[in-house]
Structure formats: C-alpha cells, structure tokens
Write a protein that holds these residues in place. Structure first.
Motif, mmCIF file in Angstrom:
data_model
loop_
_atom_site.group_PDB
_atom_site.id
_atom_site.type_symbol
_atom_site.label_atom_id
_atom_site.label_comp_id
_atom_site.label_asym_id
_atom_site.label_seq_id
_atom_site.Cartn_x
_atom_site.Cartn_y
_atom_site.Cartn_z
ATOM 1 N N ASP A 158 6.758 3.821 2.602
ATOM 2 C CA ASP A 158 6.325 4.667 1.497
ATOM 3 C C ASP A 158 5.663 3.861 0.392
ATOM 4 O O ASP A 158 6.135 2.786 0.014
ATOM 5 N N ASN A 159 4.569 4.415 -0.128
ATOM 6 C CA ASN A 159 3.815 3.855 -1.251
ATOM 7 C C ASN A 159 3.188 2.488 -0.965
ATOM 8 O O ASN A 159 2.870 1.762 -1.893
ATOM 9 N N LEU A 160 2.984 2.146 0.302
ATOM 10 C CA LEU A 160 2.323 0.887 0.660
ATOM 11 C C LEU A 160 0.825 1.027 0.420
ATOM 12 O O LEU A 160 0.203 1.985 0.876
ATOM 13 N N ASP A 161 0.241 0.079 -0.313
ATOM 14 C CA ASP A 161 -1.196 0.084 -0.568
ATOM 15 C C ASP A 161 -1.925 -0.565 0.604
ATOM 16 O O ASP A 161 -1.564 -1.664 1.029
ATOM 17 N N VAL A 162 -2.962 0.114 1.113
ATOM 18 C CA VAL A 162 -3.742 -0.371 2.245
ATOM 19 C C VAL A 162 -5.225 -0.269 1.902
ATOM 20 O O VAL A 162 -5.618 0.387 0.931
ATOM 21 N N THR A 163 -6.047 -0.910 2.727
ATOM 22 C CA THR A 163 -7.492 -0.818 2.600
ATOM 23 C C THR A 163 -8.023 -0.102 3.829
ATOM 24 O O THR A 163 -7.682 -0.463 4.951
ATOM 25 N N ALA A 164 -8.854 0.914 3.619
ATOM 26 C CA ALA A 164 -9.424 1.665 4.737
ATOM 27 C C ALA A 164 -10.942 1.580 4.680
ATOM 28 O O ALA A 164 -11.533 1.471 3.605
ATOM 29 N N TYR A 165 -11.559 1.623 5.866
ATOM 30 C CA TYR A 165 -13.010 1.559 5.971
ATOM 31 C C TYR A 165 -13.526 2.881 6.533
ATOM 32 O O TYR A 165 -13.058 3.344 7.562
ATOM 33 N N PHE A 166 -14.502 3.487 5.846
ATOM 34 C CA PHE A 166 -15.031 4.793 6.204
ATOM 35 C C PHE A 166 -16.532 4.706 6.458
ATOM 36 O O PHE A 166 -17.245 4.003 5.752
ATOM 37 N N TYR A 167 -16.971 5.452 7.475
ATOM 38 C CA TYR A 167 -18.397 5.621 7.737
ATOM 39 C C TYR A 167 -18.652 7.117 7.821
ATOM 40 O O TYR A 167 -18.086 7.799 8.682
ATOM 41 N N LYS A 168 -19.443 7.650 6.910
ATOM 42 C CA LYS A 168 -19.733 9.086 6.830
ATOM 43 C C LYS A 168 -18.446 9.912 6.817
ATOM 44 O O LYS A 168 -18.265 10.831 7.602
ATOM 45 N N ASN B 161 -6.487 -1.400 7.156
ATOM 46 C CA ASN B 161 -5.943 -2.760 7.121
ATOM 47 C C ASN B 161 -4.742 -2.807 6.195
ATOM 48 O O ASN B 161 -4.830 -2.411 5.032
ATOM 49 N N LEU B 162 -3.631 -3.319 6.728
ATOM 50 C CA LEU B 162 -2.419 -3.490 5.929
ATOM 51 C C LEU B 162 -2.506 -4.796 5.160
ATOM 52 O O LEU B 162 -3.280 -5.683 5.527
ATOM 53 N N PRO B 163 -1.677 -4.963 4.126
ATOM 54 C CA PRO B 163 -1.598 -6.285 3.493
ATOM 55 C C PRO B 163 -1.121 -7.305 4.538
ATOM 56 O O PRO B 163 -0.402 -6.951 5.477
ATOM 57 N N ASN B 164 -1.535 -8.554 4.398
ATOM 58 C CA ASN B 164 -1.147 -9.577 5.382
ATOM 59 C C ASN B 164 0.363 -9.761 5.445
ATOM 60 O O ASN B 164 0.915 -9.997 6.517
ATOM 61 N N PHE B 165 1.039 -9.678 4.298
ATOM 62 C CA PHE B 165 2.487 -9.879 4.251
ATOM 63 C C PHE B 165 3.141 -8.730 3.505
ATOM 64 O O PHE B 165 2.658 -8.316 2.455
ATOM 65 N N ILE B 166 4.248 -8.207 4.065
ATOM 66 C CA ILE B 166 5.023 -7.186 3.372
ATOM 67 C C ILE B 166 6.503 -7.552 3.464
ATOM 68 O O ILE B 166 6.915 -8.274 4.372
ATOM 69 N N GLU B 167 7.264 -7.055 2.502
ATOM 70 C CA GLU B 167 8.706 -7.302 2.482
ATOM 71 C C GLU B 167 9.423 -6.078 3.021
ATOM 72 O O GLU B 167 9.188 -4.963 2.574
ATOM 73 N N LEU B 168 10.302 -6.314 4.010
ATOM 74 C CA LEU B 168 11.029 -5.233 4.649
ATOM 75 C C LEU B 168 12.514 -5.563 4.708
ATOM 76 O O LEU B 168 12.896 -6.733 4.813
ATOM 77 N N LYS B 169 13.338 -4.521 4.686
ATOM 78 C CA LYS B 169 14.794 -4.684 4.744
ATOM 79 C C LYS B 169 15.251 -4.554 6.195
ATOM 80 O O LYS B 169 14.793 -3.682 6.925
ATOM 81 N N LEU C 236 -4.612 4.212 13.832
ATOM 82 C CA LEU C 236 -3.754 3.189 13.244
ATOM 83 C C LEU C 236 -3.265 2.169 14.274
ATOM 84 O O LEU C 236 -3.117 1.000 13.971
ATOM 85 N N GLY C 237 -2.982 2.620 15.486
ATOM 86 C CA GLY C 237 -2.472 1.714 16.515
ATOM 87 C C GLY C 237 -1.106 1.163 16.150
ATOM 88 O O GLY C 237 -0.240 1.886 15.638
ATOM 89 N N ASP C 238 -0.887 -0.133 16.365
ATOM 90 C CA ASP C 238 0.406 -0.758 16.087
ATOM 91 C C ASP C 238 0.675 -0.943 14.600
ATOM 92 O O ASP C 238 1.792 -1.277 14.208
ATOM 93 N N LYS C 239 -0.315 -0.749 13.766
ATOM 94 C CA LYS C 239 -0.121 -0.890 12.315
ATOM 95 C C LYS C 239 0.859 0.146 11.771
ATOM 96 O O LYS C 239 1.472 -0.059 10.738
ATOM 97 N N LYS C 240 1.022 1.251 12.503
ATOM 98 C CA LYS C 240 1.936 2.308 12.050
ATOM 99 C C LYS C 240 3.376 1.817 11.982
ATOM 100 O O LYS C 240 4.188 2.362 11.250
#
Length: 187
Positions: free
Chosen positions: A108-118, A125-133, A99-103
C-alpha cells in the motif's frame, strides 16, 4: 515523426511493427562499399523481449513519444491493480500481465514509475529497494550469524525470498526488487 538512421541513439523510443521499443545500444556502420546502416539492440517496453535489428540507410524510423508518470499503488481487485496518478489524482488500472513478477512486491502507498504510450501503460518500475516486514519464517537459532546459509521467508506482500538464518519473524528487511533478493536487515 520519422527519423533517419543517423538520428538513432541509445535510449530512444521507437515504433517497430506497431510496438514500442527502447534502443539499448546502437552501432553506426559505414562500410567502404555500399550504404551505411545502423545495428541496434532494442528492448520491447511491454514484454521486455530483447531484439537486434539492422536499419538500412533509406529506412525511416518512427519515434514513439513515451510519457513517464509517478503513480502510487492503492489496491487490487481481481486481476487489476489500481494506482493513483500523483499529479492528476486520477485512478489508473493496470493488468496483472502488465506487472508480471513485480506484483509480488507491491504494498500500500508504494510510489512507482510507469511508462505510457497513447494512454496505454507499457510498464511499471518499482523502486530498486523497498523495506518489507517478515510475516513468516522458521525461528533463528543462536549462533547462526557466523554461518552463511539461507532459509525461505515470507514478507508482508506475500512474496517468499531467501534470507540469512538469523532473520526472525517481525524483522524488517531491505529487498532488492530487481532480483527479489535480501539486502540487509533494517530492524
């Protein structure tokens, strides 16, 4: 499946030295003398490293079939981050190194896209923009909206980003996850 150099194009995922790379840019060169070749700029899908490589006319290139999956972040245990596959509902654990710095922006419940090989997770990949408090920042001072200045603020995921002086605790802001920067105040 082995490809010839004529089939190499931007966006193609290939295997080079046992690692998965995505081609960012390709130049097909046909010199007047000698055989044709392809100069490709590639990015490693696991580490993010960028490499320029030249493929000669007689080389065969192995295509890598990368699967894209929609995942939802669930929880963390130790150095593993657990996600749920949105189609099969199975739980997938991703390592902290992957994950690196994306962590810093996982909530909770954030939708992401992941890429898998075998069945090996290459990247998330996180969404480009998220709302945070905002959970902690120095209080804003009346009249600070005119000056352009920033101050550090901690958001609900624990990350610290620079925000304008008029932002207060409890405000909800939009954050660009690619650059870890403030975009706008939502409320």
């Amino acid at each position: 499946m082995a490809l010839s150099i004529n089939e190499v194009k931007s966006g193609l995922t290939i295997l080079v030295d046992g690692e998965v790379w995505i081609t960012l840019d390709c130049q097909h060169v046909k010199p007047g003398k000698g055989s044709a070749f392809v100069r490709a700029k590639m990015r490693n899908m696991k580490t993010g490293a960028v490499l320029e490589k030249t493929f000669r006319g007689d080389e065969k290139i192995e295509e890598a079939f990368v699967e894209e999956r929609k995942l939802q972040y669930q929880y963390t245990s130790g150095s593993l981050f657990h996600f749920m596959d949105q189609e099969t509902f199975e739980e997938i654990a991703v390592s902290e190194e992957n994950l690196g710095d994306k962590k810093l922006f996982l909530k909770d419940n954030l939708d992401v896209t992941a890429y898998f090989y075998k069945d090996d997770c290459l990247s998330v990949n996180l969404p480009n923009f998220i709302e945070l408090k905002i959970t902690h920042t120095e209080p804003g001072v009346k009249g600070d909206t005119a000056k352009s200045g920033t101050k550090p603020a901690q958001v609900e995921t624990g990350a610290t980003i620079q925000v304008p002086l008029f932002i207060n605790e409890g405000d909800i802001i939009k954050v660009d996850t690619r650059s870890a920067s403030y975009v706008e105040r939502v409320s």
